[in-house]
Design a protein around this motif. Sequence first.
Motif, mmCIF file in Angstrom:
data_model
loop_
_atom_site.group_PDB
_atom_site.id
_atom_site.type_symbol
_atom_site.label_atom_id
_atom_site.label_comp_id
_atom_site.label_asym_id
_atom_site.label_seq_id
_atom_site.Cartn_x
_atom_site.Cartn_y
_atom_site.Cartn_z
ATOM 1 N N GLY A 177 38.078 37.596 61.142
ATOM 2 C CA GLY A 177 39.192 37.157 60.430
ATOM 3 C C GLY A 177 39.044 36.754 58.880
ATOM 4 O O GLY A 177 39.593 35.675 58.702
ATOM 5 N N MET A 178 38.016 37.418 58.640
ATOM 6 C CA MET A 178 37.660 36.816 57.032
ATOM 7 C C MET A 178 38.574 37.270 55.970
ATOM 8 O O MET A 178 39.100 38.460 56.169
ATOM 9 C CB MET A 178 36.234 37.302 56.705
ATOM 10 N N THR A 179 39.230 36.533 55.240
ATOM 11 C CA THR A 179 40.220 36.787 54.343
ATOM 12 C C THR A 179 39.869 36.498 52.830
ATOM 13 O O THR A 179 40.599 36.915 51.890
ATOM 14 C CB THR A 179 41.745 36.267 54.574
ATOM 15 N N ARG A 180 39.055 35.533 52.791
ATOM 16 C CA ARG A 180 38.499 34.905 51.394
ATOM 17 C C ARG A 180 37.295 35.370 51.113
ATOM 18 O O ARG A 180 36.114 35.456 51.797
ATOM 19 C CB ARG A 180 38.687 33.652 51.417
ATOM 20 N N ALA A 181 36.833 35.791 49.637
ATOM 21 C CA ALA A 181 35.654 36.039 49.150
ATOM 22 C C ALA A 181 34.593 35.032 49.357
ATOM 23 O O ALA A 181 33.473 35.164 49.817
ATOM 24 C CB ALA A 181 35.831 36.363 47.706
ATOM 25 N N GLU A 182 35.178 33.776 49.226
ATOM 26 C CA GLU A 182 33.932 32.587 49.235
ATOM 27 C C GLU A 182 33.625 32.255 50.906
ATOM 28 O O GLU A 182 32.405 32.033 51.105
ATOM 29 C CB GLU A 182 34.470 31.267 48.892
ATOM 30 N N ASP A 183 34.346 32.725 51.954
ATOM 31 C CA ASP A 183 33.778 32.746 53.188
ATOM 32 C C ASP A 183 33.226 33.703 53.386
ATOM 33 O O ASP A 183 31.946 33.576 54.074
ATOM 34 C CB ASP A 183 35.246 32.970 54.149
ATOM 35 N N VAL A 184 33.070 35.146 52.824
ATOM 36 C CA VAL A 184 32.285 35.978 53.151
ATOM 37 C C VAL A 184 30.805 35.846 52.312
ATOM 38 O O VAL A 184 29.696 35.935 53.096
ATOM 39 C CB VAL A 184 32.814 37.374 52.634
ATOM 40 N N ARG A 185 30.967 35.086 51.316
ATOM 41 C CA ARG A 185 29.735 34.784 50.703
ATOM 42 C C ARG A 185 29.026 33.786 51.383
ATOM 43 O O ARG A 185 27.701 33.854 51.626
ATOM 44 C CB ARG A 185 29.952 34.215 49.330
ATOM 45 N N LEU A 186 29.558 32.631 52.093
ATOM 46 C CA LEU A 186 28.946 31.816 53.017
ATOM 47 C C LEU A 186 28.259 32.567 54.112
ATOM 48 O O LEU A 186 27.090 32.105 54.320
ATOM 49 C CB LEU A 186 29.835 30.718 53.328
ATOM 50 N N ALA A 187 29.063 33.392 54.765
ATOM 51 C CA ALA A 187 28.614 34.159 55.784
ATOM 52 C C ALA A 187 27.435 34.942 55.603
ATOM 53 O O ALA A 187 26.305 34.788 56.320
ATOM 54 C CB ALA A 187 29.502 35.009 56.689
#
Length: 210
Positions: free
Chosen positions: A10-20
């Motif tokens: 359920g990723m929707t934001r670049a910052e969340d993907v970068r953290l992952a």
Amino acid sequence: MTQTRIKLCGMTRAEDVRLAVELGVDYIGLIFAAESPRRLLLGQARMLRELVPEQIGVVALLMDNSASDVGKIIEQVQPDLLQFHGQEEDAFCADFARPFLKALPMAGLEGEDIEDRLARYPSAWGFVLDGHAAGQAGGSGQRFDWRRWPQQLGRPALLAGGLNADNVAVAVQTARPWGVDVSSGLESARGVKDAERVRSFVAAVRSVDR
């Protein structure tokens, strides 16, 4: 050390993907199911996909999408895995020349019923055993009894439904799944991951593995 694979969905934001990516998760899930509040447009998905290095798998989550839709998603997003959450038959799922996961809604299912459902998908690379009921898209945070986890799957399977940073260690210790799959349990709002919850979740899984 036995490593439990971690999929953040359920990723929707670049910052969340970068953290992952920074935390070294194993899979990142992008949702294309029409009824999901976390559904991505193709342009959004392409942007997020470009942030993911080769060592992390990208999973496209689908639910009764048309063959045309699936083809466009594969062409433009290039997911490593497809994940089917609807009423798709094995032949449909296998028709896209991509390894696929089939989600199994665990609500109301017991031993033989679970085995029968799994047997309907001989072409599946693996499974997602989720706490939601049949006909739902997942991501609702519904748990099932982890003691019902089937032990002789023979293929990769991810435990999903109701997981969060506080309970994932117990879930892994109880079921010993190949992997865990989480979405809403790490959110501060729909589609928005809370960085501290994400860090705590990953740390909890790795702690159990050690």
